[in-house]
Design a protein around this motif. Sequence first.
Motif, mmCIF file in Angstrom:
data_model
loop_
_atom_site.group_PDB
_atom_site.id
_atom_site.type_symbol
_atom_site.label_atom_id
_atom_site.label_comp_id
_atom_site.label_asym_id
_atom_site.label_seq_id
_atom_site.Cartn_x
_atom_site.Cartn_y
_atom_site.Cartn_z
ATOM 1 N N ALA A 162 0.836 -1.212 0.000
ATOM 2 C CA ALA A 162 0.000 0.000 0.000
ATOM 3 C C ALA A 162 0.864 1.253 0.000
ATOM 4 N N LEU A 163 1.980 1.213 0.740
ATOM 5 C CA LEU A 163 2.855 2.387 0.824
ATOM 6 C C LEU A 163 3.717 2.548 -0.421
ATOM 7 N N GLU A 167 1.350 7.697 -5.280
ATOM 8 C CA GLU A 167 0.443 8.745 -4.823
ATOM 9 C C GLU A 167 -0.869 8.115 -4.391
ATOM 10 N N SER A 168 -1.173 8.187 -3.105
ATOM 11 C CA SER A 168 -2.436 7.663 -2.606
ATOM 12 C C SER A 168 -3.521 8.724 -2.780
ATOM 13 N N THR A 169 -4.738 8.267 -3.031
ATOM 14 C CA THR A 169 -5.868 9.174 -3.235
ATOM 15 C C THR A 169 -6.932 8.913 -2.183
ATOM 16 N N ALA A 170 -8.015 9.680 -2.272
ATOM 17 C CA ALA A 170 -9.113 9.511 -1.319
ATOM 18 C C ALA A 170 -9.683 8.102 -1.372
ATOM 19 N N ALA A 171 -9.554 7.450 -2.542
ATOM 20 C CA ALA A 171 -10.073 6.092 -2.688
ATOM 21 C C ALA A 171 -9.302 5.087 -1.836
ATOM 22 N N ASP A 172 -8.071 5.461 -1.420
ATOM 23 C CA ASP A 172 -7.244 4.560 -0.603
ATOM 24 C C ASP A 172 -7.504 4.720 0.892
ATOM 25 N N ASN A 173 -8.370 5.640 1.265
ATOM 26 C CA ASN A 173 -8.610 5.946 2.674
ATOM 27 C C ASN A 173 -9.023 4.713 3.469
ATOM 28 N N LEU A 175 -8.668 1.481 2.822
ATOM 29 C CA LEU A 175 -7.616 0.457 2.913
ATOM 30 C C LEU A 175 -6.556 0.857 3.930
ATOM 31 N N LEU A 176 -6.076 2.099 3.859
ATOM 32 C CA LEU A 176 -5.038 2.558 4.776
ATOM 33 C C LEU A 176 -5.531 2.558 6.218
ATOM 34 N N SER A 177 -6.770 2.975 6.428
ATOM 35 C CA SER A 177 -7.340 2.974 7.785
ATOM 36 C C SER A 177 -7.439 1.559 8.330
ATOM 37 N N SER A 178 -7.878 0.634 7.470
ATOM 38 C CA SER A 178 -8.009 -0.766 7.885
ATOM 39 C C SER A 178 -6.656 -1.368 8.245
ATOM 40 N N LEU A 179 -5.636 -1.068 7.443
ATOM 41 C CA LEU A 179 -4.298 -1.594 7.706
ATOM 42 C C LEU A 179 -3.727 -1.033 9.004
ATOM 43 N N LEU A 180 -3.934 0.249 9.242
ATOM 44 C CA LEU A 180 -3.423 0.861 10.467
ATOM 45 C C LEU A 180 -4.130 0.276 11.691
ATOM 46 N N ASP A 181 -5.436 0.098 11.599
ATOM 47 C CA ASP A 181 -6.177 -0.513 12.707
ATOM 48 C C ASP A 181 -5.688 -1.934 12.972
ATOM 49 N N GLU A 182 -5.457 -2.678 11.890
ATOM 50 C CA GLU A 182 -4.995 -4.058 12.031
ATOM 51 C C GLU A 182 -3.605 -4.109 12.669
ATOM 52 N N LEU A 183 -2.736 -3.187 12.273
ATOM 53 C CA LEU A 183 -1.384 -3.150 12.827
ATOM 54 C C LEU A 183 -1.414 -2.795 14.313
ATOM 55 N N LEU A 184 -2.190 -1.784 14.664
ATOM 56 C CA LEU A 184 -2.229 -1.330 16.055
ATOM 57 C C LEU A 184 -2.915 -2.333 16.977
ATOM 58 N N SER A 185 -3.824 -3.129 16.435
ATOM 59 C CA SER A 185 -4.518 -4.115 17.257
ATOM 60 C C SER A 185 -3.777 -5.449 17.324
ATOM 61 N N SER A 186 -2.737 -5.591 16.528
ATOM 62 C CA SER A 186 -1.943 -6.828 16.552
ATOM 63 C C SER A 186 -0.870 -6.733 17.639
ATOM 64 N N GLU A 187 -0.163 -7.848 17.878
ATOM 65 C CA GLU A 187 0.921 -7.850 18.859
ATOM 66 C C GLU A 187 2.211 -7.273 18.276
ATOM 67 N N ALA A 196 4.946 5.544 8.947
ATOM 68 C CA ALA A 196 4.758 5.791 7.513
ATOM 69 C C ALA A 196 3.298 5.629 7.115
ATOM 70 N N LEU A 197 2.649 4.621 7.664
ATOM 71 C CA LEU A 197 1.238 4.376 7.349
ATOM 72 C C LEU A 197 0.359 5.506 7.890
ATOM 73 N N SER A 198 0.656 5.947 9.103
ATOM 74 C CA SER A 198 -0.102 7.043 9.703
ATOM 75 C C SER A 198 0.074 8.335 8.901
ATOM 76 N N ASP A 199 1.315 8.611 8.480
ATOM 77 C CA ASP A 199 1.585 9.815 7.690
ATOM 78 C C ASP A 199 0.838 9.776 6.357
ATOM 79 N N ARG A 200 0.846 8.594 5.719
ATOM 80 C CA ARG A 200 0.157 8.462 4.433
ATOM 81 C C ARG A 200 -1.352 8.665 4.605
ATOM 82 N N LEU A 201 -1.888 8.123 5.677
ATOM 83 C CA LEU A 201 -3.320 8.258 5.942
ATOM 84 C C LEU A 201 -3.686 9.724 6.193
ATOM 85 N N GLN A 202 -2.836 10.437 6.955
ATOM 86 C CA GLN A 202 -3.075 11.860 7.209
ATOM 87 C C GLN A 202 -3.071 12.639 5.897
ATOM 88 N N HIS A 203 -2.137 12.273 5.003
ATOM 89 C CA HIS A 203 -2.051 12.927 3.693
ATOM 90 C C HIS A 203 -3.334 12.705 2.899
#
Length: 347
Positions: A162-163, A167-173, A175-187, A196-203
């Motif tokens: 994904a990274l 150039e990520s667009t609004a259509a990637d919102n 997917l990026l949110s889901s990946l970040l949630d999955e990463l933060l909820s994992s061990e 990097a994922l958080s920065d891309r999502l903010q962008h």
Amino acid sequence: EETGGGEGEEGSYYLESVRMQAAARTKVAVPYLLSFSSELEIDLLELSNSHLCSLLNVDELQLVTAEAEGILSTVTAHRSRIEETEAPPGCLRSTSALSSFLKGTVPAGVNDDCFTVQAASALATSEPCYASKWRCEFGEAWEYLASTLARWKELEGRISKALAKEESTAADNALLSSLLDELLSSELINTSIATALSDRLQHVIRISTQSYCGDKELEVRVKEALAKEEVNEEDFPYLKKLLDEVTTESSDDAKREWQRAISDRLDQIFKQSAAGRDTCGKCYSHAASLRCLPCSHVSICEECVAKQLSSQEVDLMKKMSMHIVKADDTPIECPYCQQAAAYISLH
């Protein structure tokens, strides 16, 4: 004092040698004991060291069961630490640390005995033995660590993919949110990829916000332009610019409706004004330079006609100053009256 220091070093080397021999003996002995346990349907590793040596008449089996218990304790402890999400470095919560451990190497910052870890990695390849409680517990804990590593690597792979997009667009919102949630909820702990994922999502969120504001502003201008009951030649440049803006935006039902409405207004001006008839009624950008026959309207440009012809047909049209539309060709309509042209001639 020097003698004392030498004796201390010799003692350290001796203890290390004993540990190394015990681990090496365990790596060799345990697979045989598991095999015998399967054949006899008796859990030999549950016997004490003395009973085990007496039963098999092998003195070298001293401390094997204790060493095996140490190996099991180390592996199960790491499983518990990951499940309870303890903090590194003692907890193997990165792909590099867990991978090193599974390969028999003690990761930096982890206070494991190197010989125990090496033995654990070697014994992981031993055959399953359902008669052995030790092998069942060890296998379950080791499989958990191995499957956890595979799961983490798969997640990091999806995030990296994904990274890798330039150039990520609004259509990637989503997917990026889901990946970040999955990463933060994992061990898994991977600070660099999480940042990097958080920065891309903010962008992407910023882009989405700007796009939304731009769409609303464009919508207001389109509605104002279409609200005019009558349009004339003076409205042509502004409506053409507005059509270009709507066309370059991401397409959706609303924007397609705007395009049709603005095009209708441009057609109205084109048909009613002399200035309009000097402009191509298909693209509204270039001068109308070709005459459609039999209607005789000079209403279309070379660029628009060329898009429907092959390069050879375009060259021939320029050479002959005309083009004959064959029955099986894509129809070319006069933008002014919508009549199908049988001939196209240079004006």
